[in-house]
Design an enzyme around this catalytic site. Structure first.
Site, PDB file in Angstrom:
ATOM      1  N   ASP A   1     -64.764 -10.448  90.119  1.00 13.21           N
ATOM      2  CA  ASP A   1     -64.606  -8.873  90.545  1.00 13.21           C
ATOM      3  C   ASP A   1     -63.506  -8.026  89.855  1.00 13.21           C
ATOM      4  O   ASP A   1     -62.186  -8.638  89.865  1.00 13.21           O
ATOM      5  CB  ASP A   1     -65.043  -8.586  91.882  1.00 13.21           C
ATOM      6  CG  ASP A   1     -65.203  -7.111  92.043  1.00 13.21           C
ATOM      7  OD1 ASP A   1     -66.289  -6.501  91.237  1.00 13.21           O
ATOM      8  OD2 ASP A   1     -64.894  -6.537  92.750  1.00 13.21           O
TER       9      ASP A   1
ATOM     10  N   ASP B   1     -65.086  -9.623  96.723  1.00 15.51           N
ATOM     11  CA  ASP B   1     -65.115  -9.356  97.648  1.00 15.51           C
ATOM     12  C   ASP B   1     -66.340  -9.227  98.783  1.00 15.51           C
ATOM     13  O   ASP B   1     -65.876  -9.037  99.764  1.00 15.51           O
ATOM     14  CB  ASP B   1     -64.070  -7.481  98.359  1.00 15.51           C
ATOM     15  CG  ASP B   1     -65.774  -6.688  97.668  1.00 15.51           C
ATOM     16  OD1 ASP B   1     -66.325  -7.469  97.266  1.00 15.51           O
ATOM     17  OD2 ASP B   1     -65.196  -5.623  96.961  1.00 15.51           O
TER      18      ASP B   1
ATOM     19  N   ASP C   1     -70.488  -7.023  95.803  1.00 23.23           N
ATOM     20  CA  ASP C   1     -70.701  -7.995  95.431  1.00 23.23           C
ATOM     21  C   ASP C   1     -71.218  -8.993  95.215  1.00 23.23           C
ATOM     22  O   ASP C   1     -71.788  -9.438  94.906  1.00 23.23           O
ATOM     23  CB  ASP C   1     -69.132  -8.972  94.589  1.00 23.23           C
ATOM     24  CG  ASP C   1     -68.026  -7.742  94.587  1.00 23.23           C
ATOM     25  OD1 ASP C   1     -68.350  -7.387  93.229  1.00 23.23           O
ATOM     26  OD2 ASP C   1     -66.775  -7.769  94.314  1.00 23.23           O
TER      27      ASP C   1
END
Length: 652
Positions: free
Chosen positions: A335, A525, A529
């Site tokens: 991410d 995180d 996500d």
């Protein structure tokens, strides 16, 4: 501990202190006593002493050694469970029936040693996890009714004002309300460099205060702080078994009854075709030779040792399944926000026009942002020098920007499109091409400047991506940001595969596609996500200290904020997986070699027992090797933990 093994007892009470030394292990003390008595029996026999005394000593040694596994075997039999302890018990009884009391005693002696060593290795790694709780001090100082009082950490309540003096450990989680310091969090997150902290900063139990005096508002009780949660999660999740563990169990569970049937057939057929005593004895030897205890304990010992070591690296691994999946990963999806970047937007550029200065543009922008809770407000305020005079009548225009008044001036701040960039069009385009968010600033209807704000990459991000690629991993970036921003940051960090404009469900779907090509890990995180973390073969949460969703959703959590822990965790898991496979191969090879030697009479009962128990010691020692760790390299040093093990990693 695998049921298939049936080795030892797992009756230790939850609150009972883990043994710290070899002689504190009950099985090893029993083995030592049995060994002394067994040697005494041998001495009597060698010296030509009374035979009845010799046999009596052997019988006593057998009783002492058998005490370590026969009671637990009988309990399992009562529950309908057949394990290796069953084989050992049958073999010992058979040897006694055959008049080989000394060999039965030797079997019990060696088996009790392996039981004790296994318990010690497991206790040591469990103790390593629980040692995290020892980081909490015995006392804490709190401010109540204007006075400082000292209380045990267990009596701390949420909302208490805790005073932490220089050099003291923080007793529980909290938020600094006054004071500044550098916190040593190496024992918790694995970060070797002290972390600067001040008012508003979160602190975690076990951190060591630097030189400043801190006043901390307690946000979590001692029973529910970050350290307690980590220990509880790891110990609860250790029951989850990885693929190799399931393989060991699938082999061991049918192997135990199969060997018993085979031994019975050997004894029956051999008795018909030859000397019954010879073939019954060989059947008993085969029974012991094929005991799969080494196979059953080989993976659990490795898993527990590796997980305990990972916690010291600042990596929280939720059980054997996660450890093995981590070692098998070939694709890493990262991410952007909060993982590759620090999730702290920063002003990187200010463009001006019509003779306005940079400071004036920032001052006008800050006047509006001072009344805003927008994520970019903190970045603009942080970049402004000196005190800010807030604007009045500030109004937020949804999806556009802010407007307000100050000193008779009408001020506006917002995105291009809502405000016309005019002469700053090229500057705005360049800012956006660089992956920044451009904010235009207007004073009395005239554009005076543009501010570029960007969530900057972590300083170690490019190094980590390079190490991943050198280690043979496929690296992709997933983000909800626009394509231009994503591509700009991807170029800086060295990632070629970029997927932008993704919603949470899009990330999950994309992870599903990547999994079809190779084993995939998602690093995020742990909040937006979460679907992708759950969909991946392995979810890795970044910065899990204080992020409950990350800990609960992900399989692995990097407890610190240094992304280099990712490469260190991958290297550690690869090595642990190789050790698991080594142990499984060694255990199966041992059975394959010992059975024909026992069947043909080349090895007797005592020799088979000695070889078999020696092999157990070897796989335990090999498994404990997974507990060795290397400290995280200091920034700037050319250290590549993934590339170091890539050449010797398991075949893809």
């Amino acid at each position: 501990m695998s049921e298939a093994c049936g080795c030892g007892s797992d009756d230790r009470n939850e609150g009972e202190q883990e043994p710290e030394r070899l002689w504190e292990i009950t099985e090893l003390r029993a083995a030592a006593a049995a060994g002394v008595v067994l040697l005494a029996g041998y001495a009597v026999g060698w010296s030509g002493g009374p035979h009845v005394v010799e046999i009596g000593l052997y019988a006593l040694a057998l009783a002492i050694g058998a005490y370590t596994f026969v009671p637990s075997t009988l309990r399992r039999l009562a529950q309908g469970k057949i394990g290796v302890g069953t084989l050992m018990t049958i073999a010992a009884v058979g040897a006694v029936i055959l008049g080989e009391v000394g060999e039965a005693a030797m079997l019990a002696f060696l088996f009790s040693i392996s039981e004790g060593l296994e318990e010690y290795s497991l206790a040591r790694t469990r103790r390593g996890l629980r040692a995290l709780l020892a980081l909490v001090p015995d006392e804490a100082t709190v401010l109540r009714d204007g006075a400082e009082i000292t209380i045990p950490p267990a009596e701390l309540r949420v909302g208490d004002r805790m005073l932490v003096k220089p050099g003291e450990r923080v007793a529980t989680d909290g938020t600094i309300t006054s004071g500044r310091t550098a916190l040593d969090v190496s024992a918790i997150t694995g970060e070797s460099v002290p972390v600067e902290a001040g008012p508003g900063s979160d602190v975690f139990a076990g951190s060591i205060n630097g030189t400043g005096v801190l006043e901390v508002e307690v946000t979590s009780s001692a029973a529910d702080n970050s350290l307690a949660r980590i220990v509880a999660i790891v110990e609860a999740e250790q029951s989850r078994k990885g693929a190799s563990q399931r393989l060991a169990d699938r082999i061991a569970k049918p192997l135990v009854p199969a060997i018993m049937v085979a031994a019975a057939l050997i004894a029956a057929i051999g008795s018909v075709l030859g000397d019954p005593l010879v073939w019954i004895e060989r059947a008993l030897v085969v029974l012991v030779a094929a005991s799969p205890c080494a196979l059953a304990i080989s993976v659990p010992v490795t898993v527990v040792a590796a997980i305990g070591a990972a916690s010291k690296l600042g990596v929280l691994v939720k059980g054997g399944a996660a450890l093995e999946a981590l070692g098998a990963v070939r694709t890493v999806a990262l991410d952007k926000t909060g993982t590759l970047t620090a999730n702290q937007p920063t002003v990187i550029d200010v463009a001006t026009t019509n003779g306005n200065s940079r400071d004036h543009v920032l001052d006008v922008a800050a006047a509006l942002e001072a009344r805003s809770e927008h994520p970019l407000a903190a970045a603009i305020l942080a970049a402004t020098e000196g005190p800010v005079q807030p604007a009045e009548d500030v109004e937020a225009v949804t999806g556009a920007g802010l407007l307000g008044h100050r000193d008779g001036h009408r001020l506006r701040l917002g995105r291009p499109g809502w405000l016309d960039p005019g002469p700053l069009s090229e500057h705005v385009a360049a800012m956006q091409a660089a992956g920044a968010t451009a904010v235009l600033v207007e004073d009395n209807g005239q554009v005076i400047g543009a501010v570029a704000v960007r969530d900057e990459l972590r300083p170690e991000a490019a190094q980590v991506v390079e190490h991943l690629r050198r280690g043979g991993y496929q690296v992709a970036m997933l983000t909800g940001d626009n394509q231009a921003t994503a591509q700009a940051l991807a170029r800086q960090v060295g990632i070629d595969t970029v997927h932008a404009d993704l919603r949470p469900e899009d990330k999950a779907a994309l992870i599903g596609q990547l999994r079809q090509r190779s084993s995939t890990a998602m690093v995020g995180d742990g909040v937006n996500d979460a679907p992708a973390l759950a969909t991946a073969d392995l979810g890795i949460a970044m910065g899990a200290m204080g992020t409950d969703v990350a800990i609960e959703t992900a399989d692995v959590a990097l407890m610190g904020e240094d992304l280099r822990h990712l490469t260190q965790a991958l290297a550690h898991a690869r090595r642990a997986r190789r050790i698991m496979l080594q142990n499984v191969g060694l255990s199966l090879g041992l059975i394959a070699v010992l059975i024909p030697l026992a069947l043909t009479g080349v090895l007797g009962l005592a020799a088979v027992v000695a070889v078999h128990e020696l092999a157990e010691i070897v796989v335990i020692a090999n498994g404990v090797r997974a507990g060795r760790t290397k400290p995280l390299a200091q920034p700037g040093r050319d250290h590549d933990p993934v590339a170091e093990v890539a050449a010797s990693a398991i075949s893809r």
